[in-house]
Design a protein around this motif. Structure first.
Motif, PDB file in Angstrom:
ATOM      1  N   LYS A 188       0.876  -1.177   0.000  1.00 50.31           N
ATOM      2  CA  LYS A 188       0.000   0.000   0.000  1.00 50.31           C
ATOM      3  C   LYS A 188       0.906   1.218   0.000  1.00 50.31           C
ATOM      4  N   GLU A 189       0.895   1.932  -1.084  1.00 53.35           N
ATOM      5  CA  GLU A 189       1.841   3.024  -1.167  1.00 53.35           C
ATOM      6  C   GLU A 189       1.244   4.188  -1.939  1.00 53.35           C
ATOM      7  N   ALA A 190       1.838   5.333  -1.775  1.00 55.24           N
ATOM      8  CA  ALA A 190       1.344   6.507  -2.487  1.00 55.24           C
ATOM      9  C   ALA A 190       1.610   6.348  -3.971  1.00 55.24           C
ATOM     10  N   PRO A 191       0.744   6.961  -4.798  1.00 54.78           N
ATOM     11  CA  PRO A 191       0.977   6.870  -6.224  1.00 54.78           C
ATOM     12  C   PRO A 191       2.316   7.502  -6.588  1.00 54.78           C
ATOM     13  N   ALA A 196      -8.673   3.796  -0.627  1.00 56.08           N
ATOM     14  CA  ALA A 196      -9.488   4.359   0.449  1.00 56.08           C
ATOM     15  C   ALA A 196      -9.636   5.872   0.297  1.00 56.08           C
ATOM     16  N   ALA A 197      -8.537   6.545  -0.057  1.00 60.19           N
ATOM     17  CA  ALA A 197      -8.561   8.009  -0.162  1.00 60.19           C
ATOM     18  C   ALA A 197      -9.396   8.485  -1.340  1.00 60.19           C
ATOM     19  N   LEU A 198      -9.397   7.705  -2.411  1.00 58.95           N
ATOM     20  CA  LEU A 198     -10.136   8.123  -3.597  1.00 58.95           C
ATOM     21  C   LEU A 198     -11.621   8.298  -3.278  1.00 58.95           C
ATOM     22  N   PHE A 199     -12.118   7.472  -2.388  1.00 57.11           N
ATOM     23  CA  PHE A 199     -13.551   7.503  -2.105  1.00 57.11           C
ATOM     24  C   PHE A 199     -13.925   8.570  -1.068  1.00 57.11           C
ATOM     25  N   THR A 200     -12.973   8.928  -0.234  1.00 59.89           N
ATOM     26  CA  THR A 200     -13.287   9.960   0.757  1.00 59.89           C
ATOM     27  C   THR A 200     -12.853  11.343   0.277  1.00 59.89           C
ATOM     28  N   ALA A 201     -11.777  11.393  -0.507  1.00 60.15           N
ATOM     29  CA  ALA A 201     -11.269  12.694  -0.944  1.00 60.15           C
ATOM     30  C   ALA A 201     -10.870  12.656  -2.421  1.00 60.15           C
ATOM     31  N   PRO A 202     -11.875  12.542  -3.313  1.00 61.11           N
ATOM     32  CA  PRO A 202     -11.534  12.554  -4.742  1.00 61.11           C
ATOM     33  C   PRO A 202     -10.934  13.906  -5.116  1.00 61.11           C
ATOM     34  N   ALA A 203     -10.025  13.915  -6.088  1.00 63.65           N
ATOM     35  CA  ALA A 203      -9.402  15.184  -6.471  1.00 63.65           C
ATOM     36  C   ALA A 203      -9.881  15.666  -7.833  1.00 63.65           C
ATOM     37  N   HIS A 204     -10.412  14.772  -8.650  1.00 59.89           N
ATOM     38  CA  HIS A 204     -10.884  15.180  -9.978  1.00 59.89           C
ATOM     39  C   HIS A 204     -12.416  15.315  -9.965  1.00 59.89           C
ATOM     40  N   PRO A 205     -12.927  16.373 -10.602  1.00 60.33           N
ATOM     41  CA  PRO A 205     -14.389  16.531 -10.640  1.00 60.33           C
ATOM     42  C   PRO A 205     -15.099  15.316 -11.240  1.00 60.33           C
ATOM     43  N   HIS A 244      -2.118  15.982  -5.536  1.00 63.67           N
ATOM     44  CA  HIS A 244      -3.061  16.710  -4.678  1.00 63.67           C
ATOM     45  C   HIS A 244      -3.548  15.702  -3.635  1.00 63.67           C
ATOM     46  N   GLY A 245      -3.272  15.962  -2.368  1.00 65.98           N
ATOM     47  CA  GLY A 245      -3.571  14.959  -1.338  1.00 65.98           C
ATOM     48  C   GLY A 245      -2.809  13.685  -1.655  1.00 65.98           C
ATOM     49  N   THR A 246      -3.510  12.552  -1.669  1.00 62.52           N
ATOM     50  CA  THR A 246      -2.834  11.292  -2.017  1.00 62.52           C
ATOM     51  C   THR A 246      -3.004  10.974  -3.494  1.00 62.52           C
ATOM     52  N   SER A 247      -3.588  11.906  -4.239  1.00 62.08           N
ATOM     53  CA  SER A 247      -3.863  11.649  -5.659  1.00 62.08           C
ATOM     54  C   SER A 247      -2.797  12.244  -6.563  1.00 62.08           C
ATOM     55  N   LEU A 248      -2.743  11.686  -7.780  1.00 58.14           N
ATOM     56  CA  LEU A 248      -2.106  12.361  -8.904  1.00 58.14           C
ATOM     57  C   LEU A 248      -3.270  12.705  -9.800  1.00 58.14           C
ATOM     58  N   ALA A 294      -5.198  15.031 -13.041  1.00 61.42           N
ATOM     59  CA  ALA A 294      -5.071  15.870 -14.228  1.00 61.42           C
ATOM     60  C   ALA A 294      -6.192  16.904 -14.220  1.00 61.42           C
ATOM     61  N   CYS A 295      -6.092  17.868 -13.300  1.00 61.16           N
ATOM     62  CA  CYS A 295      -7.110  18.913 -13.195  1.00 61.16           C
ATOM     63  C   CYS A 295      -6.439  20.174 -12.676  1.00 61.16           C
ATOM     64  N   LEU A 296      -6.908  21.325 -13.161  1.00 61.35           N
ATOM     65  CA  LEU A 296      -6.324  22.590 -12.709  1.00 61.35           C
ATOM     66  C   LEU A 296      -6.913  23.052 -11.379  1.00 61.35           C
ATOM     67  N   HIS A 297      -8.055  22.469 -10.991  1.00 58.95           N
ATOM     68  CA  HIS A 297      -8.752  22.979  -9.798  1.00 58.95           C
ATOM     69  C   HIS A 297      -9.107  21.909  -8.763  1.00 58.95           C
ATOM     70  N   PRO A 298      -8.178  21.020  -8.436  1.00 58.61           N
ATOM     71  CA  PRO A 298      -8.549  19.933  -7.501  1.00 58.61           C
ATOM     72  C   PRO A 298      -8.948  20.455  -6.125  1.00 58.61           C
ATOM     73  N   GLU A 299      -8.413  21.620  -5.728  1.00 59.06           N
ATOM     74  CA  GLU A 299      -8.752  22.147  -4.390  1.00 59.06           C
ATOM     75  C   GLU A 299     -10.224  22.550  -4.309  1.00 59.06           C
ATOM     76  N   GLN A 300     -10.866  22.734  -5.453  1.00 56.37           N
ATOM     77  CA  GLN A 300     -12.305  23.035  -5.437  1.00 56.37           C
ATOM     78  C   GLN A 300     -13.148  21.761  -5.311  1.00 56.37           C
ATOM     79  N   VAL A 301     -12.497  20.602  -5.541  1.00 59.29           N
ATOM     80  CA  VAL A 301     -13.206  19.324  -5.394  1.00 59.29           C
ATOM     81  C   VAL A 301     -13.087  18.856  -3.950  1.00 59.29           C
ATOM     82  N   THR A 302     -11.849  18.719  -3.491  1.00 58.08           N
ATOM     83  CA  THR A 302     -11.589  18.399  -2.100  1.00 58.08           C
ATOM     84  C   THR A 302     -10.470  19.316  -1.613  1.00 58.08           C
TER      85      THR A 302
END
Ligand SMILES: Nc1ncnc2c1ncn2[C@@H]1O[C@H](COP(=O)(O)OP(=O)(O)OP(=O)(O)O)[C@@H](O)[C@H]1O
Ligand SMILES: [Mg+2]
Length: 340
Positions: A10-13, A257-266, A325-329, A331-339
């Motif tokens: 289990k590791e970061a992308p 786990a993180a993808l479902f609680t804190a998605p970064a892409h709209p 962004h967070g634990t994600s990689l 492809a979005c310019l505005h991930p902070e507006q998602v999570t």
């Protein structure tokens, strides 16, 4: 929901960094059919890696390019297609490998399970021959291969393996035949298993049994698995990491786990909001407006921008590069507006 097992890795992308221990390394893969001005792009810049013993999900709407990616990983390109980038399976450079190398790879070290078991199994060959083929290709003597076939059928829950090996595919129900195909895929203890919606055609009880079987075999043999699905609930339950695909591109990668609680892409967020099981039935299900796009018909810049509630003028300028962004990689310019 299926219990989430202890994860092997289990590791970061890491953006697809090549690792000799990886079961699959797809790096900057682009695929197009046709030539010159008539060329139709199908995949762009796809980077996916699967470590040994790791379960990696590939999710996205219909037509996003999941099956194309999985098939290209084993060198099964559409007719007339040209690929650029690199694909490595167990140290084999798939895109430049010859037919024999690819055939040997598929028979021994990498297996694929397709959504429709009947499409992947020769209808006029007995189940026994189907199951012993890969073992014989690996040099297992005939008698030992026959015994192993019986053992495999027993392991996947086929009653009376002795008579099953003499039967033909049409004599099995869809669920039973999918078990046979899984037995075949696992017969050679592959380093890589590509499972393309292996349980979509099955009822929920059979689905749970088949998944448990796959996970068990994976743990015993350390197989890396790419699990293609549009069932986010299932992906959440069994995957270590997940890639989200949209219009022939990977738009987000994260630990499951993180993808479902804190998605970064709209788009990921929209997929989650459109999924009743992930959200529970108290939250209103929101359909994603518009329809999914193929790469060839997607707008300039970010492919998702014509369906995205956050899109601005900047999203039209160029295809957003992947950034952390967070634990994600993502492809979005505005991930902070998602999570945030
Ligand atoms: N041989 C081909 N020639 C031209 N286009 C193709 C070919 N195979 C697939 N495509 C197109 O590529 C896109 C991706 O297809 P793919 O089968 O990978 O989707 P998918 O994500 O697996 O969808 P689904 O969830 O429905 O299985 C689709 O738009 C499809 O029409
Ligand atoms: Mg598909």
């Amino acid at each position: 929901m299926l219990a989430k097992k202890t994860l092997a890795r289990k590791e970061a992308p890491d953006g697809g960094a090549e690792d000799r221990r990886d079961a699959l390394g797809v790096s900057r893969l682009s695929l197009a059919v046709g030539a010159g001005e008539r060329a139709i792009p199908l995949l762009a810049d796809v980077t996916v890696r699967v470590g040994r013993g790791e379960t990696v999900g590939l999710v996205g709407e219909s037509g996003s390019g999941k099956s194309l990616t999985a098939r290209t990983a084993l060198g099964m390109l559409p007719r007339g297609a040209r690929a650029t980038g690199s694909v490595t399976v167990s140290d084999v450079d798939v895109l430049s490998a010859g037919r024999k190398t690819l055939r040997d790879l598929r028979r021994t070290r990498a297996s694929m399970i397709f959504q429709d078991p009947r499409a992947s199994i020769n209808p006029v060959r007995r189940i026994g021959d189907y199951l012993t083929e890969g073992l014989r290709a690996r040099g297992v003597p005939a008698r030992a291969a026959a015994e192993r076939a019986l053992d495999l059928l027993d392991q996947v829950g086929i009653r009376d393996p002795g008579s099953a090996v003499r039967r033909f595919p049409h004599e099995f129900s869809g669920g039973m035949l999918q078990r046979v195909v899984i037995a075949g895929a696992l017969s050679t203890e592959p380093e890589l298993l590509l499972a393309d919606e292996p349980t979509t055609a099955l009822d929920v009880t059979t689905q749970a049994e088949v998944i448990a079987l796959l996970k068990n075999m994976q743990q015993v043999h350390g197989t890396g698995m790419l699990f293609v699905t549009h069932d986010l609930d299932l992906a959440a339950a069994i995957c270590d990491r997940i890639y989200v695909m949209y219009a022939g591109r990977i738009v987000e990668e994260s630990v499951s786990a993180a993808l479902f609680t804190a998605p970064a892409h709209p788009y990921t967020r929209a997929l989650l909001e459109a999924s009743p099981s992930v959200h529970g039935d108290k939250v209103a299900i929101k359909a994603i407006k518009g329809r999914p796009r193929a790469l060839a018909e997607s707008p300039s810049g970010c492919s998702f921008r014509d369906r995205c509630p956050l899109a601005g003028d900047d999203c039209a300028a160029s295809v957003p590069a992947h950034r952390p962004h967070g634990t994600s990689l993502v492809a979005c310019l505005h991930p902070e507006q998602v999570t945030p």
